[in-house]
Design an enzyme around this catalytic site. Structure first.
Site, short mmCIF file in Angstrom:
data_model
loop_
_atom_site.label_atom_id
_atom_site.label_comp_id
_atom_site.label_asym_id
_atom_site.label_seq_id
_atom_site.Cartn_x
_atom_site.Cartn_y
_atom_site.Cartn_z
N THR A 136 0.59 -1.20 0.11
CA THR A 136 -0.13 -0.17 0.07
C THR A 136 1.01 1.08 0.07
O THR A 136 1.96 1.32 0.66
CB THR A 136 -0.94 -0.11 1.15
OG1 THR A 136 -1.62 -1.08 1.20
CG2 THR A 136 -1.83 1.19 1.07
N LYS A 161 -1.37 -1.07 -3.96
CA LYS A 161 -2.70 -0.33 -3.72
C LYS A 161 -2.47 0.95 -3.40
O LYS A 161 -1.66 1.27 -2.52
CB LYS A 161 -3.29 -1.32 -2.29
CG LYS A 161 -4.18 -0.59 -1.44
CD LYS A 161 -5.06 -1.37 -0.54
CE LYS A 161 -5.80 -0.63 0.35
NZ LYS A 161 -6.45 -1.52 1.39
N LYS A 163 -3.71 4.56 -1.96
CA LYS A 163 -4.76 5.25 -1.11
C LYS A 163 -5.03 6.52 -1.89
O LYS A 163 -4.19 7.47 -2.31
CB LYS A 163 -4.21 5.79 0.50
CG LYS A 163 -4.18 4.49 1.05
CD LYS A 163 -5.26 3.86 1.50
CE LYS A 163 -4.95 2.98 2.61
NZ LYS A 163 -6.40 2.20 3.12
N ASP A 191 -8.02 2.72 -2.78
CA ASP A 191 -8.81 2.74 -1.64
C ASP A 191 -9.14 4.00 -1.19
O ASP A 191 -8.34 4.84 -0.87
CB ASP A 191 -8.21 1.93 -0.35
CG ASP A 191 -9.07 1.90 0.75
OD1 ASP A 191 -10.09 2.20 0.80
OD2 ASP A 191 -8.51 1.12 1.81
N GLU A 217 -11.98 0.35 -3.41
CA GLU A 217 -12.34 0.21 -2.02
C GLU A 217 -13.10 1.14 -1.38
O GLU A 217 -12.36 2.26 -1.26
CB GLU A 217 -10.95 -0.40 -1.38
CG GLU A 217 -11.36 -1.13 0.11
CD GLU A 217 -10.16 -1.52 0.75
OE1 GLU A 217 -9.25 -2.05 0.00
OE2 GLU A 217 -10.23 -1.43 2.07
N ASP A 242 -15.15 -2.17 2.96
CA ASP A 242 -14.08 -2.32 4.21
C ASP A 242 -14.89 -1.78 5.35
O ASP A 242 -15.69 -2.63 5.97
CB ASP A 242 -12.80 -1.64 4.06
CG ASP A 242 -11.72 -1.92 5.05
OD1 ASP A 242 -12.25 -2.47 6.09
OD2 ASP A 242 -10.71 -1.37 5.25
N LYS A 266 -11.10 -8.25 7.76
CA LYS A 266 -10.03 -7.88 8.71
C LYS A 266 -10.18 -8.69 9.98
O LYS A 266 -11.19 -8.62 10.61
CB LYS A 266 -9.85 -6.37 8.96
CG LYS A 266 -9.51 -5.71 7.69
CD LYS A 266 -9.24 -4.04 8.13
CE LYS A 266 -8.61 -3.45 6.76
NZ LYS A 266 -8.77 -1.95 6.89
N ASP A 319 -4.02 -7.91 0.91
CA ASP A 319 -3.77 -6.67 1.24
C ASP A 319 -2.98 -6.71 2.72
O ASP A 319 -3.66 -6.28 3.60
CB ASP A 319 -4.77 -5.72 1.27
CG ASP A 319 -4.50 -4.43 1.69
OD1 ASP A 319 -3.44 -3.95 1.61
OD2 ASP A 319 -5.35 -3.82 2.24
N ASP A 321 0.13 -6.14 4.30
CA ASP A 321 1.27 -5.54 4.20
C ASP A 321 1.71 -4.63 5.33
O ASP A 321 3.02 -4.06 5.19
CB ASP A 321 1.35 -5.05 2.79
CG ASP A 321 0.23 -3.57 2.93
OD1 ASP A 321 -0.57 -3.86 4.04
OD2 ASP A 321 0.35 -2.61 2.05
#
Ligand SMILES: [Mg+2]
Length: 368
Positions: A136, A161, A163, A191, A217, A242, A266, A319, A321
């Site tokens: 990310t 990924k 942000k 995301d 996301e 999420d 998660k 995801d 990381d």
């Protein structure tokens, strides 16, 4: 067969610094404060678990995390808990899901070790030898994100990924800059962490779709399921949620509203690995696929999530990381990373080694 009873649970805290400030649509952070739990069974086996709380998503203060973990530990020790379903039942009632996740993981690690099996086996897997995680990149100037992305690709990562969610025009530039930098063979997912209005989301998504984005996301507010439905219908990329889904019961709200294609599991939201498996099962039943993400876990907590990821075939995007983004850690081995591939350990339990000297002791809960 019942599992050995839990004799003692020890609670610790640890502050894990990030390599660099990590910025998303809802704010910035420089370190992660985590709860670490050590379980000791009646046969002497030791297990470890980690919880990484979230105030913005789960309303978890440190005080709530510690008090919830203490209460849960007292209940488990005094009940002589020796059954997985009972462990789940107690954990699912915790006011702090990340505290429950830490306690549950420590017990499952110890139970798995007591029989010599890996935690993946205990969860019904593992059905994968490795998983390919994304890495990310937090919000920064588009050119900077492109430089970071290229560096990760040169290290061997094949999924990035990004942000987004602060400035719509810059968000489009971010995706374009990263795609231009990494070329066509690398997957890009994004995301927005609830950062866009419904109208903005539709506009941005239909623009970034030109740069081959895998999915988007949490484009808008977690509780705006009608809005998510509209975004999904009026834009051209798959939508993942999420913040909108914490536990398995939330999955059906998303399914009924046709608000997403993918649900992000998660361990810290679902109150543990067993709760996470239930989110995967509920998603499968509702015809939705899963990704799996993380909060600010170090190697210990991430390894737990890797075992969950490798034990459910409905989890298709990874995801995991957060430990890669840390400057230092107290836990070693477990799931290692090589060119974006995370290993699924074969050692008993989690296969993680903990340097206890780096932890701050909070409490010991044992039978009086
Ligand atoms: Mg997210």
């Amino acid at each position: 067969m019942s599992w050995p009873s839990i004799m003692r649970l020890e609670l610790f805290s640890v502050q894990l610094p990030y390599k660099e400030t990590f910025t998303i649509a809802t704010g910035s952070s420089t370190s992660s404060w985590n709860l670490v739990v050590k379980a000791v069974l009646e046969d002497g086996t030791i297990g470890w678990g980690e919880g990484s709380p979230s105030y913005s998503v789960l309303g978890e203060t440190r005080e709530l995390v510690v008090s919830s973990a203490t209460r849960l530990a007292e209940v488990l020790v005094s009940n002589g808990c020796n059954c997985m379903e009972q462990l789940y039942e107690f954990c699912s009632r915790s006011p702090s899901p990340s505290a429950a996740a830490a306690v549950e993981m420590s017990v499952l690690d110890a139970w798995a070790k007591s029989t010599g099996m890996s935690l993946g086996k205990l969860l019904g897997g593992p059905c994968r030898d490795y998983i390919e995680t994304d890495v990310t990149i937090g919000i920064m100037e588009p050119e900077e994100q492109a430089v970071r992305a290229l560096k990760y690709v040169e290290e061997g990562f094949r999924v990035i990924k990004l942000k987004l969610g602060v400035d719509p025009e810059e968000d489009v530039e971010r995706v374009k800059a990263v795609r231009d930098a990494v070329g066509g063979d690398v997957k890009i997912r994004v995301d927005a962490n609830q950062g866009w209005s419904v109208e903005t989301a539709i506009q941005v998504i239909n623009k970034i779709a030109n740069y081959d984005v895998e999915y988007v996301e949490q484009p808008t507010r977690w509780d705006d399921l009608q809005g998510l439905n509209r975004i999904r219908k009026e834009s051209s990329l798959p939508i993942a949620v999420d913040e909108s889904v914490k536990k398995h019961s939330d999955v059906f709200k998303i399914a009924r509203a046709e608000a997403a294609d993918i649900i992000n599991i998660k361990v810290m939201k679902s109150g543990g690995l067993l709760g996470g498996l239930r989110v995967a099962h509920a998603s499968e039943a509702a015809g939705l696929t899963n990704m799996i993400g993380c909060m600010g876990e170090g190697r210990l907590g991430i390894t737990g999530a890797v075992f969950l990821a490798s034990s459910s075939l409905n989890i298709k995007y990874y995801d995991l990381d957060s430990d890669i983004l840390l400057a230092s850690d107290y836990a070693f081995n477990g799931s290692t990373v090589d060119k974006g591939r995370r290993s699924v350990p074969r050692e008993p339990g989690l296969g993680v080694d903990v340097d206890e000297s780096k932890l701050v002791k909070l409490a010991t809960i044992k039978l009086a």
